[in-house]
Scaffold this active site. Sequence first.
Site, PDB file in Angstrom:
ATOM      1  N   CYS A   2       7.557  -0.987  -6.755  1.00 35.80           N
ATOM      2  CA  CYS A   2       8.620  -1.876  -7.183  1.00 35.80           C
ATOM      3  C   CYS A   2       8.606  -2.750  -5.890  1.00 35.80           C
ATOM      4  CB  CYS A   2      10.138  -1.328  -7.200  1.00 35.80           C
ATOM      5  SG  CYS A   2      10.160   0.012  -8.322  1.00 35.80           S
ATOM      6  N   ARG A  27       3.157  -4.610  -6.409  1.00 35.72           N
ATOM      7  CA  ARG A  27       3.874  -3.349  -6.350  1.00 35.72           C
ATOM      8  C   ARG A  27       4.390  -2.775  -7.563  1.00 35.72           C
ATOM      9  NH1 ARG A  27       5.077  -2.670  -1.055  1.00 35.72           N
ATOM     10  NH2 ARG A  27       7.107  -1.261  -1.769  1.00 35.72           N
ATOM     11  N   TRP A  74       8.170  -0.890 -10.974  1.00 36.93           N
ATOM     12  CA  TRP A  74       7.042  -0.047 -11.475  1.00 36.93           C
ATOM     13  C   TRP A  74       7.803   1.212 -11.709  1.00 36.93           C
ATOM     14  CZ3 TRP A  74       5.458   4.905 -10.340  1.00 36.93           C
ATOM     15  CH2 TRP A  74       3.956   5.275 -10.747  1.00 36.93           C
ATOM     16  N   ASN A 100      14.025   0.039  -4.513  1.00 38.35           N
ATOM     17  CA  ASN A 100      12.690   0.523  -4.697  1.00 38.35           C
ATOM     18  C   ASN A 100      12.686   1.913  -3.786  1.00 38.35           C
ATOM     19  OD1 ASN A 100       9.986  -0.098  -2.186  1.00 38.35           O
ATOM     20  ND2 ASN A 100       9.828   0.980  -4.223  1.00 38.35           N
ATOM     21  N   GLY A 101      12.185   3.060  -4.815  1.00 33.23           N
ATOM     22  CA  GLY A 101      12.119   4.530  -4.345  1.00 33.23           C
ATOM     23  C   GLY A 101      12.619   5.273  -5.389  1.00 33.23           C
ATOM     24  N   GLU A 485     -16.048   6.051  -5.215  1.00 31.19           N
ATOM     25  CA  GLU A 485     -15.399   4.827  -5.270  1.00 31.19           C
ATOM     26  C   GLU A 485     -15.712   3.775  -6.336  1.00 31.19           C
ATOM     27  OE1 GLU A 485     -12.913   3.538  -3.967  1.00 31.19           O
ATOM     28  OE2 GLU A 485     -12.721   1.774  -3.808  1.00 31.19           O
ATOM     29  N   LYS A 489     -13.231   2.337  -9.158  1.00 32.76           N
ATOM     30  CA  LYS A 489     -12.911   0.738  -9.434  1.00 32.76           C
ATOM     31  C   LYS A 489     -12.998   0.768 -11.110  1.00 32.76           C
ATOM     32  CE  LYS A 489     -11.176  -0.131  -6.812  1.00 32.76           C
ATOM     33  NZ  LYS A 489     -11.176   0.694  -5.594  1.00 32.76           N
ATOM     34  N   GLU A 492     -10.049   1.965 -12.919  1.00 31.05           N
ATOM     35  CA  GLU A 492      -8.671   1.398 -12.584  1.00 31.05           C
ATOM     36  C   GLU A 492      -8.727   0.046 -13.371  1.00 31.05           C
ATOM     37  OE1 GLU A 492      -7.233   1.844  -8.026  1.00 31.05           O
ATOM     38  OE2 GLU A 492      -9.342   1.110  -8.299  1.00 31.05           O
ATOM     39  N   HIS A 508     -25.197  20.347 -13.065  1.00 31.65           N
ATOM     40  CA  HIS A 508     -24.394  21.583 -13.248  1.00 31.65           C
ATOM     41  C   HIS A 508     -23.320  21.085 -14.243  1.00 31.65           C
ATOM     42  CE1 HIS A 508     -26.146  23.765 -10.094  1.00 31.65           C
ATOM     43  NE2 HIS A 508     -26.160  22.937  -9.189  1.00 31.65           N
ATOM     44  N   LYS A 607       0.276  -1.021  -6.421  1.00 32.58           N
ATOM     45  CA  LYS A 607      -0.911  -1.039  -5.162  1.00 32.58           C
ATOM     46  C   LYS A 607      -0.129  -0.270  -3.935  1.00 32.58           C
ATOM     47  CE  LYS A 607      -3.792  -3.933  -2.562  1.00 32.58           C
ATOM     48  NZ  LYS A 607      -4.942  -2.938  -3.130  1.00 32.58           N
TER      49      LYS A 607
END
Length: 612
Positions: A2, A27, A74, A100-101, A485, A489, A492, A508, A607
Amino acid sequence: MCGIVAYIGHREAYPLIIKGLKRLEYRGYDSAGVALLTDTGLNVYKKKGKVSDLEQSLGEEQLSSHIGIGHTRWATHGEPNDRNAHPHYSHTQKLAIIHNGIIENYGAIKLNLQNKGYAFHSDTDSEVFVNFIEDIQKETYCSLEEAVRLAMQEVVGAYAIVLINREEPGTLIAARKGSPLVIGVGEGEYFFASDATPIIEYTNEVIYLDDFQIAVVREGELTVKNIENIVLSPYIQHIELELEAIEKGGYEHFMLKEIFEQPRSVKDCFRGRVNADEGHLVLGGLREYLDDIAKSQRIVIVACGTSWHAGLVAEYVFEELARIPVEVEYASEFRYRNPIIKEGDVVIAISQSGETMDTLAAIELAKSKGAIILGVCNAVGSSIPRTTHAGAYTHAGPEIGVASTKAFTAQVSVLTLMAIAVARRKGILHEDTFRRFLFELERIPEKIEKVLKNAEKIKEISALFSEARNFIYLGRGLNFPVALEGALKLKEISYIHAEGYPAAEMKHGPIALIDEDMPVVFIATRDQSYEKIVSNIQEVKARKGKVIAVVTEGDKLIPTMADHVIEIPITHEVLTPLLSVIPLQLLSYHIAVMRGCNVDQPRNLAKSVTVE
Ligand code: G6P
């Protein structure tokens, strides 16, 4: 998570808030809304979707006002829809809040308010918060700021809030605990935002509000108090943030811009720290702690997401060069165990945003156990650098694309410098090797530049795999975290299922997945496990998998086996991740664009994750 923006002053608030919200959309972008105090009263406008959807829905509405609050969401409590969008009115519509929170004890407070006859129009914890404040004011006949202060003593959780009051048109009230809040101080005007990006166009003078602080702007005057009601003299900081750093600068997406910025961002990270000619490596922020780190028996790295991958690279580098055992922990797991931390242990927290809730909580826990806490953060003035004992900024500049790219290479760069500095302090890095490192580090930006020259070729390869449903990424040693990574990417931003593994682990389990439809990305640079990874490539080819290999320039063998090869320049093995990750960033970027995905704002992500 947010983003919040608020304004009070002589400018038109609506366009300023909308512009600010667009800067904070990284955000969260589930819904957006504004509340403005106009001649007709306190009006809330909100809409599911992006800030531009809100703008369109308002059309030609008369929105002139000099005081307002805005929010980009968000979703945490309640699905993303118009009803749950912020701002939220209080029961009497006298107040409106942006938040926000997360308020963890909102359920009990809500029940209590419902028993008193309060009706709720959303499923959010934020609507409970604003009604709680209104109720306190009603019951105690106190001022609004006093009601906020009393509410802060009761609510459990994290928040940055701004309140607007129909009955006090010259007043804005803000408070924070756990979620970030910056106040921009202009000439008779004040700006509030989750970070400084909506503010810098108007003023460079900012105050970072601390936990349990309340800020009140009344009739052009700002007062900051703490929860004990003591008036404070806040530190006004001058920030150097260029507007162009937060704009796209001709690129189609922020992510692409940020990938291409890496020669510059890595250079900025080394600036003033590395000097090969003079044989210098200086990390000013760590100077006082270098001896402690060198003497420590153990380093624990805590981080989330991409920053955790940077931590895994650092594990290899620290153990290799500084010979200190390193453990890398997901901050969220670390904080809920009873981790064994002894006095003198060093904990390194890595975070691009400097606001990640789990990382912050892990720091607090480690601090309480007597550890030395170091931060590796990008966002200057954010919460983590302010709670650590010492640290080093990554200096990558603002990263707007939700998928992290230049922040990762900057984190790896700083952590590598730290490892070299500690090894040197321990006296276990020979002068010649040290000098060679410095020389090679200074060459990294131009080598990244060279990797970026392969962008067209990577785009062509991407076109062949844009319809794939799965991907496997394999690497060994330092290239194992790079494989993780690369996979992160891709999933996402393109929503393709992708998994990263140490190449030797393939047999395995993941090998069962390999057939002619499975693309396998090998990060197979010339290093001590080269021969082994060549065998792994053959194992994939024997099962008809499609191999895309990132190899060291001049490799003659792997091109005879792989379907596609992307070359990177040779460098010291320890520095390879700084180069080998770049083709993977470009691969996922192009695949996502070809699939029509919103690369800068992928679905469900944010983010800055300021909730658990
Ligand atoms: C979110 C972001 C990731 C980031 C992670 C950790 O999930 O989408 O890109 O790596 O948070 O964030 P931090 O700011 O602590 O590095």
